[in-house]
Design a protein around this motif. Structure first.
Motif: not given
Length: 396
Positions: A191-197, A201-204, A223-225
């Motif tokens: 999730s962190v690496r996807a958001a950094t791009r 992200v919605r992760s379940i 990256l909480s936002d």
């Protein structure tokens, strides 16, 4: 009947040692099997108890016997690799016909309905984040890495985990503005690496421990936002996403729910999007033979789970979804190396695991699980693939 079963089990073990590059060492010092002292050696501390357990519950008993300290090996992976390589030939054909009667059936209590799925996941992933930290690298990634070269060292592992994640995100075409659904959060690195791009992200997950740790990791990265980590079953997710990614999650779904899982992936991806999964695979014939049986791994490590085969996934996606294969790459030797590094780290940190409140039986159980898994990949019995699907068309 119990006495006869134990005798048969004892004889089968001796026969296996005579046929395979394997040595059995008994308490009186006698040796059965390979003449080469360098061959993988199984040292029997209490051979009668081992035979009774195997005679009663087969491979479950074999694993329980190790947990109880009734047999040892200074090359656990080597012993298990020999067995995994010759699995189909270990039991004579006349005894294989009794398999449906003799083997333990999978309990209905582990069936992955909505309520039980969370309990099954919790039994493994909610053990302790601190325990997992004793053998995972700083990314806390609990799946096969992708190394630039083999063999690898511990210092290579974190980078190889990031390399694996980036390859999967590339396959799913995740970039700035992408909406991403991750099914199975782990501890949050993907999730962190996807958001950094620049993705949203919605992760379940069904693990409350992993949710807590992943949220902390996301917050620490600022990256909480961009990332939401939710306690949610994949069957309850709505909406559509540019990319749906899922790393070594299907193994926990259960045989009966594989069509449901792939229909969910199909329903949740946008028409022009991509689905990218990483999946551990077993031979189709073995999957069919074991889909209704209860194994040591299911009893002690992953309740309710089952490894799929390539044929099973292809058949289900073709019959039940519009998903078609775009790309498939094996990471088999990389998983063997990943597991080796995890196992060595776990053994080195055994005292720290015990200090967390886990006992010696638990430590032996996890060492066996990691060695058993490594042997599966080293023998070629298991495979792991990054598999990319398009919701229509596809090249395969």
């Amino acid at each position: 009947m119990a006495v006869l079963s134990a005798r048969i089990a004892s004889q089968l073990l001796r026969d296996a040692a005579r046929k395979l590059p394997l040595r059995l060492v008994y308490p009186d010092g006698s040796v059965v099997g390979a003449a080469d002292p360098a061959a993988p050696t199984l040292t029997l501390r209490q051979p009668d108890r081992l035979a009774r357990r195997v005679g009663h519950t087969g491979l479950i008993g074999f694993g329980e016997s190790y947990m109880a300290g009734e047999w040892e090996s200074d090359d656990l992976v080597g012993v298990l690799t020999v067995f995994a390589t010759s699995l189909a030939d270990l039991v004579p054909r006349y005894l294989q016909t009794l398999r449906p009667i003799a083997l333990v059936r999978q309990p209905r209590s582990q069936h992955n309905n909505l309520d039980q799925a969370r309990r099954n996941i919790g039994e493994h992933y909610d053990l302790s984040n601190q325990m997992f930290a004793q053998f995972l690298d700083e990314t806390m990634t609990y799946s096969s890495a992708l190394f630039p070269a083999l063999p690898a060292s511990w210092d290579d592992l974190a980078g190889a985990q990031c390399r694996k994640i980036d390859r999967l995100l590339d396959a799913a075409r995740v970039g700035p503005g992408s909406t991403v659904l991750e099914i199975g959060t782990g501890w949050g690195e993907l999730s962190v690496r996807a958001a950094t791009r620049g993705a949203r992200v919605r992760s379940i997950t069904l693990s409350s421990e992993q949710q807590r740790a992943a949220r902390q990791r996301v917050a620490a990265a600022g990256l909480s936002d961009r990332v939401d980590v939710e306690l949610c079953d994949y069957r309850d997710v709505s909406g559509r996403y540019d990319a749906v990614v899922s790393v070594e999650m299907i193994e926990a779904v259960g045989y009966s729910f594989w069509p449901t899982y792939f229909r969910a992936l199909d329903r949740l991806v946008n028409p022009g999007g991509r689905v990218a999964i990483q999946a551990i695979l077993m031979p189709h014939s073995r999957m069919l033979a074991s889909r209704n049986t209860h194994t040591w791994i299911q009893k002690y490590i992953f309740p309710g789970g089952l490894l799929p085969s390539r044929q099973a996934i292809l058949g289900i996606t073709e019959r039940h979804t519009s998903l078609r294969t775009e790309d498939m790459v094996s990471l088999q030797p990389h998983y063997a190396e990943t597991l080796k590094l995890w196992r060595e780290r776990f053994v080195a940190n055994r005292d720290a695991v015990l200090a967390l409140g886990f006992d010696d039986v638990f430590a032996r159980m996890w060492e066996l699980y990691l060695a058993y898994s490594e042997a599966g990949f080293r023998s070629g019995y298991l495979d792991v693939c990054q598999w990319t699907f398009a919701p229509s068309g596809g090249r395969w």
